[in-house]
Motif scaffolding. Sequence first.
Motif, PDB file in Angstrom:
ATOM      1  N   ALA A  20       0.829  -1.212   0.000  1.00  0.00           N
ATOM      2  CA  ALA A  20       0.000   0.000   0.000  1.00  0.00           C
ATOM      3  C   ALA A  20       0.860   1.259   0.000  1.00  0.00           C
ATOM      4  CB  ALA A  20      -0.934  -0.012   1.214  1.00  0.00           C
ATOM      5  N   GLY A  21       1.764   1.348   0.973  1.00  0.00           N
ATOM      6  CA  GLY A  21       2.655   2.504   1.013  1.00  0.00           C
ATOM      7  C   GLY A  21       3.606   2.531  -0.165  1.00  0.00           C
ATOM      8  N   GLY A  22       4.032   1.351  -0.614  1.00  0.00           N
ATOM      9  CA  GLY A  22       4.933   1.286  -1.758  1.00  0.00           C
ATOM     10  C   GLY A  22       4.312   1.854  -3.013  1.00  0.00           C
ATOM     11  N   THR A  23       3.025   1.643  -3.189  1.00  0.00           N
ATOM     12  CA  THR A  23       2.329   2.212  -4.337  1.00  0.00           C
ATOM     13  C   THR A  23       2.392   3.735  -4.306  1.00  0.00           C
ATOM     14  OG1 THR A  23       0.819   0.314  -4.399  1.00  0.00           O
ATOM     15  CG2 THR A  23       0.117   2.324  -5.533  1.00  0.00           C
ATOM     16  N   ASP A  24       2.244   4.313  -3.122  1.00  0.00           N
ATOM     17  CA  ASP A  24       2.331   5.768  -2.969  1.00  0.00           C
ATOM     18  C   ASP A  24       3.732   6.272  -3.280  1.00  0.00           C
ATOM     19  OD1 ASP A  24      -0.272   6.127  -2.384  1.00  0.00           O
ATOM     20  OD2 ASP A  24      -0.010   6.551  -0.260  1.00  0.00           O
ATOM     21  N   TYR A  25       4.745   5.576  -2.757  1.00  0.00           N
ATOM     22  CA  TYR A  25       6.124   5.983  -3.052  1.00  0.00           C
ATOM     23  C   TYR A  25       6.403   5.894  -4.554  1.00  0.00           C
ATOM     24  CZ  TYR A  25       7.061   5.725   1.967  1.00  0.00           C
ATOM     25  OH  TYR A  25       7.034   5.929   3.324  1.00  0.00           O
ATOM     26  N   GLY A  26       5.866   4.860  -5.172  1.00  0.00           N
ATOM     27  CA  GLY A  26       6.049   4.720  -6.613  1.00  0.00           C
ATOM     28  C   GLY A  26       5.398   5.851  -7.382  1.00  0.00           C
ATOM     29  N   ALA A  27       4.223   6.290  -6.937  1.00  0.00           N
ATOM     30  CA  ALA A  27       3.569   7.433  -7.585  1.00  0.00           C
ATOM     31  C   ALA A  27       4.445   8.672  -7.460  1.00  0.00           C
ATOM     32  CB  ALA A  27       2.197   7.679  -6.955  1.00  0.00           C
ATOM     33  N   GLY A  28       5.078   8.832  -6.289  1.00  0.00           N
ATOM     34  CA  GLY A  28       5.985   9.956  -6.114  1.00  0.00           C
ATOM     35  C   GLY A  28       7.204   9.864  -7.019  1.00  0.00           C
ATOM     36  N   PHE A  29       7.688   8.643  -7.236  1.00  0.00           N
ATOM     37  CA  PHE A  29       8.815   8.449  -8.141  1.00  0.00           C
ATOM     38  C   PHE A  29       8.448   8.920  -9.548  1.00  0.00           C
ATOM     39  CE2 PHE A  29      11.014   5.963 -11.358  1.00  0.00           C
ATOM     40  CZ  PHE A  29      12.340   6.061 -10.966  1.00  0.00           C
ATOM     41  N   TRP A  30       7.263   8.564 -10.016  1.00  0.00           N
ATOM     42  CA  TRP A  30       6.852   8.964 -11.366  1.00  0.00           C
ATOM     43  C   TRP A  30       6.527  10.447 -11.430  1.00  0.00           C
ATOM     44  CZ3 TRP A  30       8.893   5.895 -14.386  1.00  0.00           C
ATOM     45  CH2 TRP A  30       8.909   4.515 -14.151  1.00  0.00           C
ATOM     46  N   ASP A  31       6.139  11.034 -10.307  1.00  0.00           N
ATOM     47  CA  ASP A  31       5.990  12.485 -10.258  1.00  0.00           C
ATOM     48  C   ASP A  31       7.346  13.150 -10.498  1.00  0.00           C
ATOM     49  OD1 ASP A  31       3.871  14.653  -8.751  1.00  0.00           O
ATOM     50  OD2 ASP A  31       5.988  15.210  -8.777  1.00  0.00           O
ATOM     51  N   LEU A  32       8.392  12.590  -9.903  1.00  0.00           N
ATOM     52  CA  LEU A  32       9.739  13.121 -10.094  1.00  0.00           C
ATOM     53  C   LEU A  32      10.192  13.000 -11.537  1.00  0.00           C
ATOM     54  CD1 LEU A  32      12.356  14.224  -8.713  1.00  0.00           C
ATOM     55  CD2 LEU A  32      13.044  11.839  -8.404  1.00  0.00           C
ATOM     56  N   MET A  33       9.796  11.920 -12.199  1.00  0.00           N
ATOM     57  CA  MET A  33      10.249  11.648 -13.559  1.00  0.00           C
ATOM     58  C   MET A  33       9.312  12.192 -14.632  1.00  0.00           C
ATOM     59  SD  MET A  33      13.013  10.038 -12.872  1.00  0.00           S
ATOM     60  CE  MET A  33      13.471   9.345 -14.463  1.00  0.00           C
ATOM     61  N   ALA A  34       8.277  12.930 -14.238  1.00  0.00           N
ATOM     62  CA  ALA A  34       7.252  13.360 -15.195  1.00  0.00           C
ATOM     63  C   ALA A  34       7.721  14.464 -16.126  1.00  0.00           C
ATOM     64  CB  ALA A  34       5.994  13.808 -14.455  1.00  0.00           C
ATOM     65  N   GLY A  35       8.770  15.176 -15.763  1.00  0.00           N
ATOM     66  CA  GLY A  35       9.268  16.238 -16.625  1.00  0.00           C
ATOM     67  C   GLY A  35       8.842  17.613 -16.149  1.00  0.00           C
ATOM     68  N   GLY A  36       8.960  18.593 -17.039  1.00  0.00           N
ATOM     69  CA  GLY A  36       8.661  19.982 -16.702  1.00  0.00           C
ATOM     70  C   GLY A  36       7.189  20.239 -16.438  1.00  0.00           C
ATOM     71  N   THR A  37       6.878  21.505 -16.190  1.00  0.00           N
ATOM     72  CA  THR A  37       5.520  21.885 -15.784  1.00  0.00           C
ATOM     73  C   THR A  37       4.469  21.464 -16.798  1.00  0.00           C
ATOM     74  OG1 THR A  37       6.407  23.791 -14.581  1.00  0.00           O
ATOM     75  CG2 THR A  37       4.052  23.804 -15.088  1.00  0.00           C
ATOM     76  N   GLU A  38       4.681  21.783 -18.062  1.00  0.00           N
ATOM     77  CA  GLU A  38       3.683  21.469 -19.085  1.00  0.00           C
ATOM     78  C   GLU A  38       3.692  19.988 -19.432  1.00  0.00           C
ATOM     79  OE1 GLU A  38       0.508  21.875 -21.369  1.00  0.00           O
ATOM     80  OE2 GLU A  38       1.358  23.394 -20.041  1.00  0.00           O
ATOM     81  N   ARG A  39       4.882  19.430 -19.607  1.00  0.00           N
ATOM     82  CA  ARG A  39       4.976  18.017 -19.973  1.00  0.00           C
ATOM     83  C   ARG A  39       4.426  17.107 -18.875  1.00  0.00           C
ATOM     84  NH1 ARG A  39      10.676  14.743 -20.706  1.00  0.00           N
ATOM     85  NH2 ARG A  39       9.783  12.687 -21.116  1.00  0.00           N
ATOM     86  N   GLY A  40       4.652  17.482 -17.636  1.00  0.00           N
ATOM     87  CA  GLY A  40       4.226  16.620 -16.535  1.00  0.00           C
ATOM     88  C   GLY A  40       2.870  16.962 -15.956  1.00  0.00           C
ATOM     89  N   ARG A  41       2.160  17.888 -16.589  1.00  0.00           N
ATOM     90  CA  ARG A  41       0.886  18.346 -16.025  1.00  0.00           C
ATOM     91  C   ARG A  41      -0.124  17.223 -15.900  1.00  0.00           C
ATOM     92  NH1 ARG A  41      -3.817  20.076 -18.180  1.00  0.00           N
ATOM     93  NH2 ARG A  41      -2.941  19.872 -20.289  1.00  0.00           N
ATOM     94  N   ARG A  42      -0.359  16.468 -16.966  1.00  0.00           N
ATOM     95  CA  ARG A  42      -1.363  15.409 -16.931  1.00  0.00           C
ATOM     96  C   ARG A  42      -0.966  14.233 -16.033  1.00  0.00           C
ATOM     97  NH1 ARG A  42      -6.471  15.310 -17.759  1.00  0.00           N
ATOM     98  NH2 ARG A  42      -6.497  13.399 -19.017  1.00  0.00           N
ATOM     99  N   PRO A  43       0.273  13.728 -16.126  1.00  0.00           N
ATOM    100  CA  PRO A  43       0.653  12.660 -15.190  1.00  0.00           C
ATOM    101  C   PRO A  43       0.528  13.088 -13.734  1.00  0.00           C
ATOM    102  CG  PRO A  43       2.215  12.755 -16.996  1.00  0.00           C
ATOM    103  CD  PRO A  43       1.328  13.952 -17.136  1.00  0.00           C
TER     104      PRO A  43
END
Length: 256
Positions: A20-43
């Motif tokens: 459960a917590g690992g899923t949240d940490y993973g979401a944070g990881f992909w937030d970090l890798m989403a890119g700049g403001t516009e590119r990462g807006r939808r993710p």
Amino acid sequence: MTADLIAVVLLLAVTAYACAGGTDYGAGFWDLMAGGTERGRRPRWLIDHAMAPVWEVNNVWLVFVLVIMWTGFPVLFQTVFSAMWLPLALAAVGMVLRGAGFALRKPSRRLAGRRLYGAAFASASVVTPFFLGAAVGGVASERVAPGTDASADVWTSPTSLAFGFVAVATTAFLGAVFLTGDARRFDAPELVGYFRQRALGSLAVLTVLAVVTGFVTHEDSPHVWHGLTHGLGLLFAILAGTAALAAVWLLLRTPG
């Protein structure tokens, strides 16, 4: 018998937190890798939308683990937290920064503030599972015993570092899998393929790390190697591999 029962409950609680917590940490990881403001807006929109209802609740499992550990095995609790206070403290700081970043990012009106809080949330989502994994590696490789002094050698061994990287890759995989499902559930078809690719990619990285960890433990921690290749450890390893293959099958048949 009582100690065995408590150990089983502790194992189940740790597993629940890892999932459960690992899923949240993973979401944070992909937030970090989403890119700049516009590119990462939808993710980032999907990550916020998916995490908002549950992100605090998952940490209840960690509190439960700590309570069970210090009441059921007080000597183990004292030993672990004395010998590895630094990585555990860094993990705790990461949890605080992560929660504060996630909570303050959205209501912040200034772009600079949103970026600062977002960076705190995303980077802490990587730091925390790494240090928790490193601590687990130190315990599993029998580098912690009553009377062990706190030192970097306890949690920076090859086994601990391998466990830390595996923890990060595992959470990334879990987060991407669940976000793929959430993208479909929240009617965001363009994000289904986005997170599916990341789920498959993180699983490939995790597979490589698992093989590397096998070689590392064989040389550095024979006890861990033996546990992973015999008895219940081998059974759990097979179940984990089977579950990963099932996840791949479900990912590939998900439209999008």
